[in-house]
Write a protein that holds these residues in place. Structure first.
Motif, mmCIF file in Angstrom:
data_model
loop_
_atom_site.group_PDB
_atom_site.id
_atom_site.type_symbol
_atom_site.label_atom_id
_atom_site.label_comp_id
_atom_site.label_asym_id
_atom_site.label_seq_id
_atom_site.Cartn_x
_atom_site.Cartn_y
_atom_site.Cartn_z
ATOM 1 N N LEU A 79 0.818 -1.206 0.000
ATOM 2 C CA LEU A 79 0.000 0.000 0.000
ATOM 3 C C LEU A 79 0.856 1.263 0.000
ATOM 4 C CD1 LEU A 79 -2.779 -1.064 2.542
ATOM 5 C CD2 LEU A 79 -2.999 -0.851 0.064
ATOM 6 N N PHE A 80 1.946 1.240 0.778
ATOM 7 C CA PHE A 80 2.847 2.397 0.824
ATOM 8 C C PHE A 80 3.509 2.607 -0.536
ATOM 9 C CE2 PHE A 80 7.139 4.160 1.722
ATOM 10 C CZ PHE A 80 6.721 5.432 2.103
ATOM 11 N N GLY A 81 3.938 1.512 -1.145
ATOM 12 C CA GLY A 81 4.544 1.600 -2.473
ATOM 13 C C GLY A 81 3.564 2.136 -3.502
ATOM 14 N N LEU A 82 2.291 1.716 -3.403
ATOM 15 C CA LEU A 82 1.266 2.185 -4.334
ATOM 16 C C LEU A 82 1.064 3.689 -4.194
ATOM 17 C CD1 LEU A 82 -0.702 0.916 -6.441
ATOM 18 C CD2 LEU A 82 -2.417 0.855 -4.624
ATOM 19 N N ASP A 83 0.962 4.167 -2.949
ATOM 20 C CA ASP A 83 0.819 5.603 -2.712
ATOM 21 C C ASP A 83 2.033 6.371 -3.215
ATOM 22 O OD1 ASP A 83 -1.688 5.859 -1.736
ATOM 23 O OD2 ASP A 83 -1.128 6.165 0.359
ATOM 24 N N LEU A 84 3.219 5.814 -2.949
ATOM 25 C CA LEU A 84 4.466 6.478 -3.343
ATOM 26 C C LEU A 84 4.573 6.555 -4.868
ATOM 27 C CD1 LEU A 84 6.749 7.629 -1.578
ATOM 28 C CD2 LEU A 84 8.034 5.546 -2.001
ATOM 29 N N MET A 85 4.205 5.473 -5.527
ATOM 30 C CA MET A 85 4.281 5.446 -6.989
ATOM 31 C C MET A 85 3.299 6.453 -7.600
ATOM 32 S SD MET A 85 3.519 2.325 -9.652
ATOM 33 C CE MET A 85 1.759 2.516 -9.450
ATOM 34 N N ILE A 86 2.066 6.495 -7.090
ATOM 35 C CA ILE A 86 1.063 7.432 -7.611
ATOM 36 C C ILE A 86 1.508 8.875 -7.349
ATOM 37 C CG2 ILE A 86 -1.305 8.253 -7.332
ATOM 38 C CD1 ILE A 86 -2.109 5.346 -6.739
ATOM 39 N N LYS A 87 2.054 9.109 -6.157
ATOM 40 C CA LYS A 87 2.542 10.450 -5.821
ATOM 41 C C LYS A 87 3.645 10.875 -6.778
ATOM 42 C CE LYS A 87 4.639 13.006 -1.978
ATOM 43 N NZ LYS A 87 5.165 12.906 -0.607
ATOM 44 N N GLY A 88 4.579 9.965 -7.062
ATOM 45 C CA GLY A 88 5.662 10.273 -7.988
ATOM 46 C C GLY A 88 5.159 10.500 -9.396
ATOM 47 N N LEU A 90 8.930 7.363 -7.836
ATOM 48 C CA LEU A 90 8.100 6.475 -8.656
ATOM 49 C C LEU A 90 8.700 5.069 -8.705
ATOM 50 C CD1 LEU A 90 6.792 7.515 -12.203
ATOM 51 C CD2 LEU A 90 7.554 5.211 -11.708
ATOM 52 N N ILE A 91 10.004 4.983 -9.019
ATOM 53 C CA ILE A 91 10.676 3.671 -9.132
ATOM 54 C C ILE A 91 10.716 2.982 -7.775
ATOM 55 C CG2 ILE A 91 12.850 2.522 -9.723
ATOM 56 C CD1 ILE A 91 13.369 4.852 -11.672
ATOM 57 N N LEU A 92 10.991 3.758 -6.723
ATOM 58 C CA LEU A 92 11.013 3.199 -5.367
ATOM 59 C C LEU A 92 9.642 2.627 -5.008
ATOM 60 C CD1 LEU A 92 12.373 2.766 -2.603
ATOM 61 C CD2 LEU A 92 11.763 5.122 -2.028
ATOM 62 N N GLY A 93 8.577 3.368 -5.333
ATOM 63 C CA GLY A 93 7.221 2.892 -5.047
ATOM 64 C C GLY A 93 6.908 1.608 -5.783
ATOM 65 N N SER A 118 -8.991 9.204 -23.355
ATOM 66 C CA SER A 118 -8.182 9.968 -22.406
ATOM 67 C C SER A 118 -8.222 9.336 -21.019
ATOM 68 C CB SER A 118 -8.670 11.420 -22.333
ATOM 69 O OG SER A 118 -9.975 11.506 -21.800
ATOM 70 N N GLY A 119 -9.393 8.840 -20.607
ATOM 71 C CA GLY A 119 -9.497 8.172 -19.305
ATOM 72 C C GLY A 119 -8.636 6.929 -19.243
ATOM 73 N N THR A 120 -8.608 6.164 -20.363
ATOM 74 C CA THR A 120 -7.779 4.955 -20.427
ATOM 75 C C THR A 120 -6.299 5.302 -20.348
ATOM 76 O OG1 THR A 120 -9.448 3.856 -21.797
ATOM 77 C CG2 THR A 120 -7.240 2.912 -21.799
ATOM 78 N N LEU A 121 -5.874 6.285 -21.138
ATOM 79 C CA LEU A 121 -4.447 6.657 -21.181
ATOM 80 C C LEU A 121 -3.969 7.211 -19.843
ATOM 81 C CD1 LEU A 121 -4.250 8.337 -24.717
ATOM 82 C CD2 LEU A 121 -3.359 6.096 -24.042
ATOM 83 N N VAL A 122 -4.760 8.121 -19.272
ATOM 84 C CA VAL A 122 -4.363 8.728 -17.993
ATOM 85 C C VAL A 122 -4.267 7.668 -16.903
ATOM 86 C CG1 VAL A 122 -5.121 10.275 -16.154
ATOM 87 C CG2 VAL A 122 -5.220 11.025 -18.528
ATOM 88 N N THR A 123 -5.253 6.784 -16.842
ATOM 89 C CA THR A 123 -5.238 5.745 -15.800
ATOM 90 C C THR A 123 -4.114 4.741 -16.034
ATOM 91 O OG1 THR A 123 -7.632 5.990 -15.633
ATOM 92 C CG2 THR A 123 -6.660 4.062 -14.575
ATOM 93 N N ALA A 124 -3.834 4.438 -17.298
ATOM 94 C CA ALA A 124 -2.724 3.527 -17.605
ATOM 95 C C ALA A 124 -1.397 4.108 -17.138
ATOM 96 C CB ALA A 124 -2.669 3.246 -19.112
ATOM 97 N N VAL A 125 -1.287 5.448 -17.181
ATOM 98 C CA VAL A 125 -0.040 6.102 -16.755
ATOM 99 C C VAL A 125 0.042 6.200 -15.242
ATOM 100 C CG1 VAL A 125 1.252 8.268 -16.787
ATOM 101 C CG2 VAL A 125 0.282 7.377 -18.897
ATOM 102 N N ILE A 126 -1.032 6.706 -14.603
ATOM 103 C CA ILE A 126 -0.951 6.929 -13.154
ATOM 104 C C ILE A 126 -1.365 5.699 -12.349
ATOM 105 C CG2 ILE A 126 -1.298 9.413 -13.393
ATOM 106 C CD1 ILE A 126 -4.156 9.098 -12.575
ATOM 107 N N GLN A 127 -1.789 4.639 -13.052
ATOM 108 C CA GLN A 127 -2.035 3.340 -12.409
ATOM 109 C C GLN A 127 -3.093 3.388 -11.309
ATOM 110 O OE1 GLN A 127 -0.016 0.190 -13.216
ATOM 111 N NE2 GLN A 127 -0.235 1.551 -14.950
#
Length: 596
Positions: free
Chosen positions: A57-66, A175-178, A92-101
């Motif tokens: 969960l921490f990694g997920l938050d960290l990755m999204i934040k990055g 991002l990579i750390l997350g 656009s919704g697909t692309l944005v979500t694919a990027v920010i996961q």
């Protein structure tokens, strides 16, 4: 959603971990009663499982934040621009979500855009549907067995974050750390669950998961708790990689996660506009209907996912073969399920919009709070400056009516309520935006070749439009904010002062109206009326000041009331001064001689 909002999820994740701890402790205690054949180290397993979940969960938050820090602004711009129709909105919704996961982040952004008036409910529907497909990328990434690279990603991410000079570089390291922590957390959870492979009570519990309703319920509840369908899918794939889940059970859990993620959208809509709530309702309807349609056909979905997944086909299905094949099949089933739902429901966006407006109809206050759009500022008129300036005068008359509405609402002597204050705050912002649009149109007119007469007319109009901005600011800072302070401190002016301010407001309001009418009707008589009431307004101001001096006391509460009442008086004085400026402009000849 910005990083600060994301970090607040830590509290929610902490609650989830506490609940999860209690659940595992009770489960371990019950199972230990029947633990005759296999002895399990429950405390160590629970700690490892919780630690792995926390890292995930921490990694997920960290990755999204990055990701948001590195590409968030571009993603927002993409969402704003690519919503011309439902197809580009879904893309656009697909692309944005694919990027920010995170479909949750995309949905929260969309709800915010709708609340701010930057996107309609129809546009939001397409984006939300696309976001559901974009989130399947997470499952596809997790299904690849790259957990062995987790520690390398953690090391690389930490180094980049630690030595990076630019904030963008540090966020890339974040991002990579997350991402590394996500895979490492999955590894820890997988190792913690490995002993359960030979534990009969747990295997019996997993057999119960074959019931799709049970699987959907478990996936829904867990996703609602952690507010991330990606986290649920990650754990489902961890369980599948240990051979605990069959494909139908994994599909049911992922369907439950699809419904559970709607909780985030509904929470994001709390306190927002009614259109924002409708957008969240479309998210719920789309996800729930998609699950209901596929629910009777889980076996068909399983067959389709197996047919497109590379897998080994042994004679006897064992936990090892399940662990080898099922993670990829679950990820593919998740993609098929959401892609088919998108294809089915995207043409039905108008029906979804109609349904949510029926369930959550438009109210009168909502109609009054919609964005104010210019009626007369046609771009086609810019080639004819005279007609364009006529259009601006007609738009100023429309602005006059709305300004009067705000002023009259703000000076009402009845009780102050939070709803009324909220209405005034929003109306002020809408008028500011409206004035800005008129000003932009005037700027385009100035690019044309104007003769001297048109230049004089243009200068008068742009001056008046700037005065309108000052009027709105005066109502906001002088009157509305004073009411906010009075409401917060539960202050109430005396009846005498209320009557004095009421009479003053009435005269000032007539002055504002006549000043703008003098411009749009080209009436010097209206302008004279504004200038002629100066003595009346001065008299009312003096009466208010005398009343203040008569009842002024060295009392903290009375001093606060005195300051608020003086703030109102000053606001009325400034409104009248601005009205006189407009009136004098109308009475000034093109040569600059003042007839007044």
């Amino acid at each position: 959603m910005n990083p600060i909002e994301l970090s607040s999820n830590a509290r929610q994740h902490l609650k989830t971990l506490v609940l999860f701890t209690l659940l595992l402790s009770v489960t371990g205690w019950v199972m230990a009663a029947d633990d005759y054949v296999v002895k399990l180290d429950w405390p160590t397993m629970i700690m490892s499982l919780l630690g792995g979940l926390a890292l995930f969960l921490f990694g997920l938050d960290l990755m999204i934040k990055g990701l948001l820090a590195v590409a968030g602004e571009r993603m927002k711009q993409l969402l704003e621009k690519l919503t011309v129709n439902r197809v580009t909105g879904a893309l656009s919704g697909t692309l944005v979500t694919a990027v920010i996961q995170s479909s949750s982040v995309t949905t929260v952004l969309v709800v915010g855009f709708v609340s701010a008036g930057l996107m309609t409910v129809s546009q939001a529907a397409g984006v939300i549907m696309g976001a559901n497909l974009g989130t399947t990328i997470t499952a596809q990434i997790v299904a690849f067995k790259i957990t062995n690279l987790a520690l390398l990603m953690i090391a690389v991410g930490f180094v980049i974050q630690f030595v990076g000079q630019l904030s963008r570089t540090r966020h890339l390291g974040e991002l990579i750390l997350g991402l590394g922590l996500i895979f490492f957390g999955m590894n820890v959870m997988s190792d913690a669950m490995y002993p359960l492979r030979s534990y009969e009570p747990f295997l019996n519990l997993m057999v119960e998961m074959q019931n799709p309703f049970y699987g959907i319920l478990v996936g829904l509840v867990f996703t609602a708790l952690v507010q991330s369908s990606s986290a649920t899918i990650g754990i489902v794939i961890v369980m599948a990689s240990n051979g605990f889940l069959t494909l139908p059970a994994g599909i049911a859990l992922s369907m439950g996660a699809d419904i559970g993620t709607c909780v985030t959208a509904m929470l994001a809509a709390i306190g927002k506009s009614r259109d924002a709530v409708r957008s969240a309702m479309i998210h719920v309807g789309f996800n729930v209907l998609g699950v209901l349609i596929w629910l009777p056909f889980i076996s068909v979905l399983a067959y389709l996912s197996v047919s497109i997944s590379p897998s080994v086909t042994p004679d006897i299905i064992t936990m090892e073969t399940l662990a080898e094949n099922t993670p990829r099949e679950i990820a593919n089933a998740n993609t098929i399920f959401k892609f088919s739902a998108l294809l089915l429901f995207l043409p039905m966006v108008p029906l979804f919009v109609w349904a949510v407006y029926k369930l959550y109809p438009v109210v009168e206050d909502e109609t009054n709070q919609r964005e104010i759009k210019p009626k007369f500022l046609d771009k086609g008129l810019l080639t004819a400056p005279t007609m364009a300036l006529d259009a601006v005068e007609m738009e100023i008359d429309s602005f006059r009516q709305r300004l009067n509405s705000l002023f009259n609402h703000a000076v009402q002597a009845d009780s102050i309520t939070l709803d009324k204050l909220t209405f005034e705050d929003k109306y002020v912002e809408r008028l500011k935006n409206y004035q800005h649009q008129i000003l932009l149109y005037l700027g385009k007119i100035s690019e044309a070749d104007l003769d001297e007469a048109l230049q004089n007319r243009y200068l008068k109009l742009i001056t008046v439009v700037n005065i309108l901005e000052s009027m709105v600011e005066t109502i906001d800072n002088g009157i509305v904010q004073a009411k906010h302070k009075a409401f917060e401190n539960k202050f109430k002016p005396s009846e005498t002062m209320t009557n004095l301010l009421g009479n003053l407001a009435k005269e000032v309001g007539k002055g504002v109206d006549n000043a703008l009418l003098s411009l749009t009707e080209k009436s010097e008589d209206k302008a004279m009326l504004v200038l002629s009431v100066k003595s009346t307004i001065d008299h009312l101001i003096q009466e208010a000041l005398k009343h203040q001096a008569r009842y002024l006391k060295a009392d903290a509460q009375r001093m606060m009331i005195f300051r608020l009442e003086m703030q109102l008086v000053d606001a009325f004085k400034r409104m009248h001064t601005l009205s006189k400026r407009i009136a004098r402009y109308q009475m000034t000849t093109p040569s600059g001689n003042d007839k007044s």
